[in-house]
Design an enzyme around this catalytic site. Structure first.
Site, mmCIF file in Angstrom:
data_model
loop_
_atom_site.group_PDB
_atom_site.id
_atom_site.type_symbol
_atom_site.label_atom_id
_atom_site.label_comp_id
_atom_site.label_asym_id
_atom_site.label_seq_id
_atom_site.Cartn_x
_atom_site.Cartn_y
_atom_site.Cartn_z
ATOM 1 N N GLY A 113 62.093 -61.624 -75.452
ATOM 2 C CA GLY A 113 63.194 -60.679 -75.549
ATOM 3 C C GLY A 113 63.179 -59.589 -74.513
ATOM 4 N N CYS A 114 64.227 -58.765 -74.586
ATOM 5 C CA CYS A 114 64.437 -57.687 -73.625
ATOM 6 C C CYS A 114 63.270 -56.716 -73.656
ATOM 7 C CB CYS A 114 65.726 -56.940 -73.957
ATOM 8 S SG CYS A 114 67.146 -58.004 -74.157
ATOM 9 N N GLY A 115 62.798 -56.324 -72.504
ATOM 10 C CA GLY A 115 61.741 -55.337 -72.419
ATOM 11 C C GLY A 115 60.350 -55.895 -72.640
ATOM 12 N N VAL A 183 65.965 -50.624 -74.650
ATOM 13 C CA VAL A 183 66.094 -51.847 -73.859
ATOM 14 C C VAL A 183 65.556 -53.054 -74.608
ATOM 15 C CG1 VAL A 183 66.127 -50.753 -71.597
ATOM 16 C CG2 VAL A 183 63.939 -51.270 -72.662
#
Length: 296
Positions: A113-115, A183
């Site tokens: 996932g993001c980040g 984020v």
């Protein structure tokens, strides 16, 4: 053990930056984008991990991260969390040190996932110790779910202004107690965990909402926060589904407007099924003459 809460700095920073872009019409214009920053956590002067974050509530993020990684059991173990954005660091001072921190943080798993979240390897081994309220005391109705989705729909957000972020929220009934964007969805849930710990808020009667998908990491962190019902605008992974089933959690996914899928924990859900959609008329041409048929 001391019951005193940690001293926290207040190092919030602007989460957005304005840049110039060139669009498909050849026009130059100014837009906002999220301002991602690295934040390195030091525990008693020992470097632990670097998180990528918007930095809106970094002290709560750090506290929630330590709790959800099971590196601490209570905020009372922390004397202070001081964030300095000039050097991109969060200095955590404990009251009595953290037992076996070297061994407990030796194995890291970079999550999806993001980040890119990070989970220390022994966290999942402790998940069986989590005890959530039974289905009689922690429930949600279809109307209650729809009320939550409507509150989220009306929420002012960084995502609407700049995109590229995830949002998470904690609900009591249809009341939103806290909304956090970052984020990565894992940062947002950690921030909520930190806030709950400082406010001494239990999760048994709460609902957690996220825009991100329900991975094993998100399900695990929700369970550790004591929240048995989780709602996502996105879907669920196989590991997330399996873990929620083992823990007796209720997961909703693809939840937006009036649509949703209940993946697990049907026994907590008071369903109020909508009527099936009416069949639509479809025109067929048979032998050159149009006829109406019902699609099924």
């Amino acid at each position: 053990m001391s019951t005193a809460l940690p001293r926290l700095s207040s190092a919030r920073v602007d989460p957005l930056r304005e840049i110039e872009i060139l669009d498909e019409y050849g026009a130059r214009r100014r837009i906002l984008i999220p301002l991602e920053r690295p934040l390195t956590i030091y525990v008693d002067k020992r470097e632990l991990v670097t998180l990528m974050t918007l930095g809106a509530q970094p002290e709560l993020l750090v506290l929630g991260y330590l709790l959800n990684q099971r590196l601490i059991e209570s905020p009372a173990q922390i004397e202070a969390i001081q964030v300095d954005w000039e050097v991109g660091a969060a200095a955590v001072k404990t009251r009595a040190g953290l037992a076996e921190i070297e061994a407990r943080t030796a194995q890291r798993v970079v999550t999806t996932g993001c980040g890119q979240g990070t989970v220390f390897g022994d966290v999942l081994s402790h998940i069986e110790a989590v005890r959530l309220p039974d289905a009689r005391s922690a429930r949600i109705s279809q109307g209650g779910l729809q009320a939550i989705l409507e509150v989220v729909r009306q929420q002012d957000s960084l995502h609407r202004r700049a995109g590229s972020v995830h949002g998470c929220a904690l609900f009591e009934g249809a009341t939103m107690l806290l909304f956090v964007e970052d984020v990565g969805r894992h940062n947002a849930i950690d921030t909520i965990a930190g806030w709950m710990a400082l406010q001494r808020i239990a999760g048994a009667d709460k609902v957690f909402y996220t825009t991100g998908r329900l991975t094993s990491e998100m399900v695990m962190k929700s369970a550790q926060m004591g929240v048995p019902i989780v709602v996502s605008r996105n879907g669920v992974t196989q590991m997330g589904h399996e873990l929620a089933t083992r823990l007796g959690m209720t997961l909703f996914g693809r939840a937006a407007n009036r649509r949703f899928l209940c993946y697990t924990g049907f026994e907590r859900f008071d369903a109020e099924p909508l009527p099936p959609p009416a069949p639509t008329a479809v025109q067929l041409v048979v032998g050159g003459a149009p006829e109406l048929a019902r699609s099924r």
